[in-house]
Design a protein around this motif. Structure first.
Motif, mmCIF file in Angstrom:
data_model
loop_
_atom_site.group_PDB
_atom_site.id
_atom_site.type_symbol
_atom_site.label_atom_id
_atom_site.label_comp_id
_atom_site.label_asym_id
_atom_site.label_seq_id
_atom_site.Cartn_x
_atom_site.Cartn_y
_atom_site.Cartn_z
ATOM 1 N N LEU A 192 0.824 -1.205 0.000
ATOM 2 C CA LEU A 192 0.000 0.000 0.000
ATOM 3 C C LEU A 192 0.858 1.255 0.000
ATOM 4 C CD1 LEU A 192 -2.886 -0.965 2.454
ATOM 5 C CD2 LEU A 192 -3.064 -0.579 -0.014
ATOM 6 N N THR A 193 1.967 1.262 0.745
ATOM 7 C CA THR A 193 2.829 2.441 0.746
ATOM 8 C C THR A 193 3.402 2.699 -0.644
ATOM 9 O OG1 THR A 193 4.658 1.050 1.525
ATOM 10 C CG2 THR A 193 3.475 2.352 3.179
ATOM 11 N N VAL A 202 -6.166 6.895 -2.527
ATOM 12 C CA VAL A 202 -7.160 5.888 -2.902
ATOM 13 C C VAL A 202 -8.541 6.509 -2.688
ATOM 14 C CG1 VAL A 202 -8.122 3.614 -2.395
ATOM 15 C CG2 VAL A 202 -5.644 4.004 -2.221
ATOM 16 N N VAL A 205 -12.284 1.835 -1.739
ATOM 17 C CA VAL A 205 -11.810 0.478 -1.454
ATOM 18 C C VAL A 205 -13.010 -0.461 -1.531
ATOM 19 C CG1 VAL A 205 -10.846 -1.067 0.305
ATOM 20 C CG2 VAL A 205 -9.933 1.256 0.040
ATOM 21 N N LEU A 231 -8.619 -1.543 -5.320
ATOM 22 C CA LEU A 231 -8.393 -0.142 -4.978
ATOM 23 C C LEU A 231 -8.619 0.734 -6.203
ATOM 24 C CD1 LEU A 231 -5.027 -0.649 -3.057
ATOM 25 C CD2 LEU A 231 -7.346 -0.756 -2.112
ATOM 26 N N LEU A 241 -5.225 -6.164 -4.441
ATOM 27 C CA LEU A 241 -4.253 -6.525 -3.408
ATOM 28 C C LEU A 241 -4.809 -7.668 -2.575
ATOM 29 C CD1 LEU A 241 -1.677 -5.922 -1.657
ATOM 30 C CD2 LEU A 241 -3.143 -4.378 -0.321
ATOM 31 N N LEU A 342 -2.729 5.895 4.726
ATOM 32 C CA LEU A 342 -2.356 4.479 4.769
ATOM 33 C C LEU A 342 -3.167 3.735 5.817
ATOM 34 C CD1 LEU A 342 -0.442 2.043 4.207
ATOM 35 C CD2 LEU A 342 1.109 3.038 5.910
ATOM 36 N N VAL A 345 -6.928 3.290 4.633
ATOM 37 C CA VAL A 345 -7.071 2.270 3.588
ATOM 38 C C VAL A 345 -6.864 0.878 4.164
ATOM 39 C CG1 VAL A 345 -6.114 1.420 1.417
ATOM 40 C CG2 VAL A 345 -6.402 3.877 1.764
ATOM 41 N N THR A 346 -5.857 0.711 5.002
ATOM 42 C CA THR A 346 -5.572 -0.605 5.587
ATOM 43 C C THR A 346 -6.728 -1.077 6.457
ATOM 44 O OG1 THR A 346 -3.227 0.012 5.629
ATOM 45 C CG2 THR A 346 -3.870 -1.939 6.843
#
Length: 375
Positions: A192-193, A202, A205, A231, A241, A342, A345-346
């Motif tokens: 993701l980074t 993003v 999601v 994404l 992902l 980050l 999104v995670t």
């Protein structure tokens, strides 16, 4: 460069930071704190560092203008990040920055209010492999990117001998935290980074997550151990992902462009080869070149660290970037906006479950400035 670091927490990952420190001239550790006095004593004896048993004194004595590395267990990240910021120190936190978006937003606001840097691991985005891929994208090596497939599968980890994994100074691998926090929060950031650094925010999601391996380590229900996400970026290609501790080991990424495919097979190696396979037709058959070309950046790039365990990563690239930004009075590539986005999104991927569906992101960040040797 020169810079003073203070280490908060000296469990398994702290040894990886110390291995990386040896490759970074000019960086030094001023002090170390851990709530476990025995663990603190063993770590400091192994690496020849100064132990500070009191958290209050640790915060009071942290060098001005330095960076505090928060390497504690994830459940302690928010409270300790907040304590470090309130004490007036810049903080670099091991992943995840926090366990909820509300906590991450609070840290983001607090850092801004105090004029402090707030950054989150992983920092492999600053490494040679990620920067090589970013260079190839900016220079159109594969043409316009149309789709990306990224995999972060680590094998059937619950059947591994994880209870016998120990760091150099003797800390056990924190398997209980790993299973309870979940592989997406622990590992999703490795790609993701990279993606966010290349394409920025993003927008949406669309994800699903599940626990497919129940009762890991006898813990009963834990966090999802498999997630799949699509994404949609504001300015970038659609990306899929996957992250799991069930599927066979695969850390590959494929970037499909109009002219061919960029590939890398190892997210946890700063020097992993990046290759480009040109697409062409032969006797009416569409194919990719069977001998892909390796792409290289002009050397030198950054100090490398030899492989230890599953990784060959310089864990100090992130703290070094923060200290260099402070020294040069410039924006830090690992910004608080980057860390917050980050985290959002995670968490969206991790918490999607069976019915999460499409989730619109509320945070934003700009693409990352390339490293000077990757322009």
């Amino acid at each position: 460069m020169t810079g003073q670091l203070s280490i908060l927490g000296c469990g398994f990952v702290a040894d990886l930071y110390m291995r990386s420190l040896a490759a970074m001239p000019g960086l030094a550790v001023a002090q170390v704190h851990d709530h476990d006095p025995d663990r603190l004593a063993r770590f400091c004896a192994h690496w020849g560092l100064r132990a500070e048993p009191s958290l209050d004194r640790f915060l009071a004595q942290a060098p001005a203008g330095g960076v505090v590395l928060n390497l504690t267990n994830p459940g302690a990240h928010y409270a300790l990040n907040r304590a470090v910021l309130e004490a007036g120190h810049h903080v670099y936190c091991e992943k995840p920055l926090a366990l909820t978006l509300a906590e991450a937003e609070d840290l983001h606001q607090l850092a801004a209010a105090h004029g402090l840097l707030l950054a989150s691991a992983p920092c492999s985005v600053l490494g040679e492999t990620a920067q090589t891929l970013g260079h190839a994208l900016r220079h159109g090596i594969a043409g316009t990117p149309r789709a990306i497939y990224a995999e972060l599968d680590d094998g059937f980890v619950p059947q591994a001998a994880y209870d016998r994994w120990h760091s150099e100074s003797g800390a056990p691998w924190p398997w209980e935290d790993e299973f309870r926090v979940g592989c997406t929060l622990e590992h999703g950031g490795y790609y993701l980074t990279w993606l966010i650094s290349w394409f920025g925010s993003v927008r949406t999601v669309v994800a699903a997550s599940a626990e497919v391996l129940p009762d890991k380590g006898g813990l009963g229900p834990t966090a999802p151990d498999l997630s799949v996400a699509v994404l949609f970026f504001d300015h970038g290609p659609v990306t899929r992902l996957t992250c799991s501790i069930a599927a066979p080991h695969d850390h590959g990424i494929s970037i499909v462009g109009d002219a061919g495919v960029l590939r890398c097979k190892a997210a946890w190696d700063n020097a992993a080869p990046v290759r480009f396979a040109r697409r062409f037709t032969l006797r009416r058959r569409l194919m990719e070149h069977p001998l892909p070309r390796r792409l290289r950046l002009p050397q030198p790039t950054h100090p490398k660290v030899k492989r230890w365990g599953a990784a060959a990563m310089n864990f100090m690239l992130g703290p070094a970037e923060m200290l260099e930004a402070l020294r040069d009075n410039r924006p830090c590539r690992l910004s608080a906006d980057f860390a917050l986005h980050l985290t959002e999104v995670t968490l969206a991927i991790q918490n999607a479950g069976e019915t999460g569906g499409a989730q619109r992101m509320t945070t934003r960040c700009a693409p990352m400035e390339p490293m000077p040797w990757a322009m």
